[in-house]
Design a protein around this motif. Sequence first.
Motif, PDB file in Angstrom:
ATOM      1  N   ARG A 100       0.679  -1.202  -0.101  1.00 29.18           N
ATOM      2  CA  ARG A 100       0.114  -0.099   0.062  1.00 29.18           C
ATOM      3  C   ARG A 100       0.895   1.208  -0.062  1.00 29.18           C
ATOM      4  NH1 ARG A 100      -0.877   3.139   4.123  1.00 29.18           N
ATOM      5  NH2 ARG A 100      -2.825   4.740   4.012  1.00 29.18           N
TER       6      ARG A 100
ATOM      7  N   THR B  73      -2.376  -2.519  -5.316  1.00 28.87           N
ATOM      8  CA  THR B  73      -3.224  -2.383  -4.386  1.00 28.87           C
ATOM      9  C   THR B  73      -4.093  -3.627  -4.302  1.00 28.87           C
ATOM     10  OG1 THR B  73      -3.603   0.108  -4.791  1.00 28.87           O
ATOM     11  CG2 THR B  73      -5.506  -1.226  -3.823  1.00 28.87           C
TER      12      THR B  73
ATOM     13  N   SER C  29      -2.093  -5.929  -2.455  1.00 30.44           N
ATOM     14  CA  SER C  29      -2.139  -5.438  -0.647  1.00 30.44           C
ATOM     15  C   SER C  29      -3.355  -6.052  -0.367  1.00 30.44           C
ATOM     16  CB  SER C  29      -2.150  -3.923  -0.630  1.00 30.44           C
ATOM     17  OG  SER C  29      -2.148  -3.483   0.574  1.00 30.44           O
TER      18      SER C  29
ATOM     19  N   VAL D   4      -6.129   0.072   3.295  1.00 27.89           N
ATOM     20  CA  VAL D   4      -5.752  -0.300   1.868  1.00 27.89           C
ATOM     21  C   VAL D   4      -7.351  -0.321   1.288  1.00 27.89           C
ATOM     22  CG1 VAL D   4      -6.188  -2.895   1.841  1.00 27.89           C
ATOM     23  CG2 VAL D   4      -4.740  -1.712   0.307  1.00 27.89           C
TER      24      VAL D   4
ATOM     25  N   SER E 158      -7.616   3.741   0.611  1.00 32.48           N
ATOM     26  CA  SER E 158      -6.936   4.144  -0.259  1.00 32.48           C
ATOM     27  C   SER E 158      -7.518   3.899  -1.721  1.00 32.48           C
ATOM     28  CB  SER E 158      -5.434   3.483   0.187  1.00 32.48           C
ATOM     29  OG  SER E 158      -4.876   3.810   1.296  1.00 32.48           O
TER      30      SER E 158
END
Length: 270
Positions: A55, A71, A74, A98, A101
């Motif tokens: 991340r 991503t 992650s 994550v 995000s």
Amino acid sequence: MYWMNWRGARPVRERERTCVWKRGDVDKAKSCYKFGLEQDPKNKELLRQLSVFERSQCIGETEVENPEEITGESIKHAKEAIALDVQDGISWYALGRVCLSAYYMTGTLDHNMLLQSTKAYKNAAKDQKMTRSAELWYNCSMAYKFLENYLMALTGLIMDPNLKSLEQTLNLCDVLDYINSLLQKLNDAKQLSSPTSSSLPTVDSLVSSLASVELDPSYERANVNRLTEGHNEGKAVTGKVVFSVKNLSKDYGHNNNGNENSEEVISTLR
């Protein structure tokens, strides 16, 4: 001989991975994590740290070529850590971060990522050692803010005594007060206007004008009642901007830089 005694040497290797990561040597840090998982594939701490590391690659100053893929990896590793211990709040927290995000990082603004984020944060809060984590409450509040669930956002911000949370709370209250004030003024203006006044359009005239708006033939015209939660592919809703409100907040859920260690989230609890 060193690697044969893997579990005994684990603290040393963990410190080495962290040092390599913080020095910015991404490739070497990644190799350290993957080698560690080859030796101990069911190490939840290692899986969680790898998720946090991946991340961090996407939120750092250096731009990566494939943020969506990184991503996704992650998220995958965070879920693998959770599968090994579903009661571990730190792993749930890593997943929540994550997913939050991913909501804005990939540019898709995937609503489902926000829902997954809040779900992960809720599960993290079930772990007793996470209940006093200011980071947890702050980032959970940011997810609820993007979902426009402002009551839950404010509730979480109150749980975090940090100055940044206070600034976010005041900012959010100012925005909500301003929206409420504009709506009240609009409502008062409509009540004071006469039926023949042209200062404010009637609902019927608005509907009529919006119906005449030309849409791309590939889209289906819809109203709000026909929309479902999440992505509504192929549907278009026409509307009129009555007023706009500027949100002065510049924070998008990051409470620190990309270089972080997943264990730092509970450092204040010890």
